[in-house]
Design an enzyme around this catalytic site. Structure first.
Site, short mmCIF file in Angstrom:
data_model
loop_
_atom_site.label_atom_id
_atom_site.label_comp_id
_atom_site.label_asym_id
_atom_site.label_seq_id
_atom_site.Cartn_x
_atom_site.Cartn_y
_atom_site.Cartn_z
N ASP A 1 0.93 -1.12 0.03
CA ASP A 1 -0.07 -0.09 -0.12
C ASP A 1 0.82 1.42 -0.24
O ASP A 1 1.89 1.45 0.72
CB ASP A 1 -0.99 0.00 1.17
CG ASP A 1 -2.01 1.14 1.27
OD1 ASP A 1 -2.81 0.82 0.21
OD2 ASP A 1 -2.23 1.85 2.09
N GLU B 1 15.55 -14.36 -0.16
CA GLU B 1 16.10 -15.30 0.65
C GLU B 1 15.06 -16.47 0.96
O GLU B 1 15.73 -17.42 0.79
CB GLU B 1 16.26 -14.56 2.15
CG GLU B 1 16.83 -15.35 3.19
CD GLU B 1 16.61 -14.81 4.53
OE1 GLU B 1 16.76 -13.43 4.72
OE2 GLU B 1 16.10 -15.37 5.50
#
Ligand code: GLC
Length: 536
Positions: A204, A254
């Site tokens: 957002d 990751e």
């Protein structure tokens, strides 16, 4: 190792506005169990993933975009156990799940904001937000002249005389991202949900976060809050925000390196130019950012062609793909928007919305569908004032930009409200009233009628899966008469859209593979789009 196939590059994601999707408890508000119950419907439609609007604990001043706890589920929507069940069901069906994360601001009920209010000026608790002394002899004027996006000043005064900054409502204080504690806290939140298996995040207000360090006055504060594109350059789009997206990208990589499942970051990036937009999707930042110019374009061939060409040009070389969107929970629905000045939700607006859908699905890149778009739902334009919940209405008194009309709960079945939306006890009312005409749009009718919007979307999505020309890849414009756009995709797929009202000749002979309306041989009628496989 990550696979070479980057699923997000041409994914079709369905935006679930949770409170209006399907209610499993009978309180008139959609919930996570409702989303789980609706997954087979979405699987049948053929989407690759869903984006869930915020379901975190929140006082709901802006329907969940005021988050009080980033790592839990609001009891109105379920609990973490229900969330895990939803994830498991989505995984079984092969549907990816994106969450909506709100890093620019939190709720005034967030424990850190409450702590800030209880702490003195200059304290570490206040340094997590933007607290400042006011101007004028007694500090009774706000620290600067910024306007909030939803009306009124961007500052509210607290009991001890300081002011705090909120670019939206006073119930949504902006985080101070210059304080490293905030970045660390958001990393914990990302990991919390990634550990629960999510496939990524819709971010957002992704161009927000950092404010100009001196919080200076704006030259034109009213313009700054008028539209999404004239945002305050002192409060938005500061260079430091890019470091946040690099850190978030590294976290996603990751996880992907660990389990081979690529995660997606897609940002709501409202900046003035496509070129600035492209900076957010450099290879080590967000994977994608919504490209809102298509949504903002009027129904006009030249306007569409311009935004499509710009999007592709500016994104080239970034490593991203364009993220097309025609509808979302903040905008007037296409059927109504394209029909203006309109009478009802059918007719011209609907024909144009169908054509626009086929165009969007033929463009290179990813596409986002907002719930109800696949049913051809019109905007509900006549909600009475007393049911409106959008803070824009409350704060400005204006109905001009209100967003309730696109958020009315979905009709699933039957002839009368609640149209299967709420399965609860007698008398349970959807949180916004559904108009009688929603009966025509209910999913059961849509599925049974091969001429429905639903079948057009479903057929388009199926062809995207089966035809190598669709999804990512080259687009070449074809010569076309005025008012018509035509292009080829890859090896032999042709898409044409007639923006006019009179018939146009088709760009290639033969029967279309798919069209948004009836196409007699050789004719592309007004407000119609079609796809052909051209093997000439
Ligand atoms: C985004 C959301 C909108 C929300 C605002 C503040 O623009 O899409 O619904 O009100 O941010 O969080």
């Amino acid at each position: 190792m990550l696979s070479k196939y980057h699923w997000w590059r041409d994914a079709v994601i369905y935006q679930v506005y949770v409170r209006s999707f399907l209610d499993s408890t009978g309180d008139g508000i959609g919930d996570l169990a409702g989303v789980r119950a609706g997954l087979p419907y979405l699987k049948k439609l053929g989407v690759d993933g869903i984006w869930l609007s915020p379901f975190y604990p929140s006082p709901q001043h802006d329907h969940g975009y005021d988050v009080a706890d980033y790592r839990d589920v609001d009891p109105v929507f379920g609990d973490l156990d229900e969330f895990d069940q939803l994830m498991a069901a989505a995984r079984r069906l092969g549907i990816k799940v994106l969450l909506d994360i709100v890093p620019n601001h939190c709720s005034s009920e967030h424990p850190w904001f409450r702590e800030a209010l209880d702490s003195p000026p200059g304290s570490p608790a206040r340094a997590r937000f933007h607290f400042a002394a006011g101007r004028g002899p007694d500090g009774s004027e706000p620290p600067n002249n910024w306007h909030a996006m939803f009306g009124g000043p961007a500052w509210t005064r607290v009991a001890d005389g300081q002011w705090y900054l909120h670019m939206f409502t006073p119930e949504q204080p902006d985080w101070n991202w210059r304080n490293p504690e905030i970045a660390d806290e958001f990393e914990r939140t990302l990991r919390f949900w990634l550990d629960r298996g999510v496939d990524g995040f819709r971010i957002d207000v992704a161009a927000g976060l950092f404010k100009h360090p001196d919080l200076p006055d704006s030259d034109d504060p009213e313009a700054d809050a008028r539209t999404r594109d004239s945002v305050n350059p002192l409060a938005w789009n500061q260079p430091e925000v890019h470091d946040v997206w690099r850190r978030w990208r590294a976290i996603c990589e990751e996880y992907g390196d660990r389990d081979g499942r690529e995660r997606l970051l897609v940002g709501e990036v409202s900046v003035p130019t496509a070129r600035e937009h492209a900076l957010y999707v450099r290879p080590d930042e967000l994977h994608q950012a919504f490209f809102f110019d298509l949504l903002g374009a009027p129904w006009d061939a030249d306007a569409f062609r311009k935004v499509i060409a710009e999007a592709m040009q500016d994104i080239a070389g970034t490593g991203s793909t364009v993220t097309w969107v025609l509808n979302n929970h903040d905008q007037v629905r296409t059927v109504t928007r394209y029909g203006e000045p309109a009478t009802e939700g059918s007719g011209l607006g609907a024909a144009r919305a169908r054509a626009a859908a086929l165009l969007m699905l033929a463009l290179p890149g990813a596409a986002y569908i907002y719930q109800g778009e696949e049913l051809g739902l019109p905007e509900v334009v006549d909600l009475p004032d007393d049911v409106l919940t959008d803070p824009i209405f409350r704060r400005t008194g204006s109905r001009a930009r209100i967003r309730d009309g696109c958020r009315v709960p979905l009709p699933w079945s039957g002839q009368a409200s609640p149209f299967g939306f709420t399965s609860g006890a007698e008398g349970a009312k959807p949180w916004l009233p559904q108009p009688e005409y929603f009966a025509e749009y209910a999913t059961d009718r849509a599925l049974a009628d091969t001429r429905s919007f639903w079948h057009l979307y479903r057929d388009g999505l199926q062809l995207r899966k089966s035809l190598p020309q669709l999804g990512e890849g080259p687009l070449e414009w074809l010569d076309s008469p005025p008012g018509v756009l035509a292009f080829t995709r890859g090896d032999g797929l042709v898409c044409a859209v007639n923006f006019g009202t009179a018939n146009a000749p088709t760009p290639v002979p033969g029967t279309p593979l798919l069209s948004s309306g009836p196409c007699p041989p050789g004719v592309l009628p007004g407000a119609t789009a079609a796809w052909w496989l051209n093997d000439l």
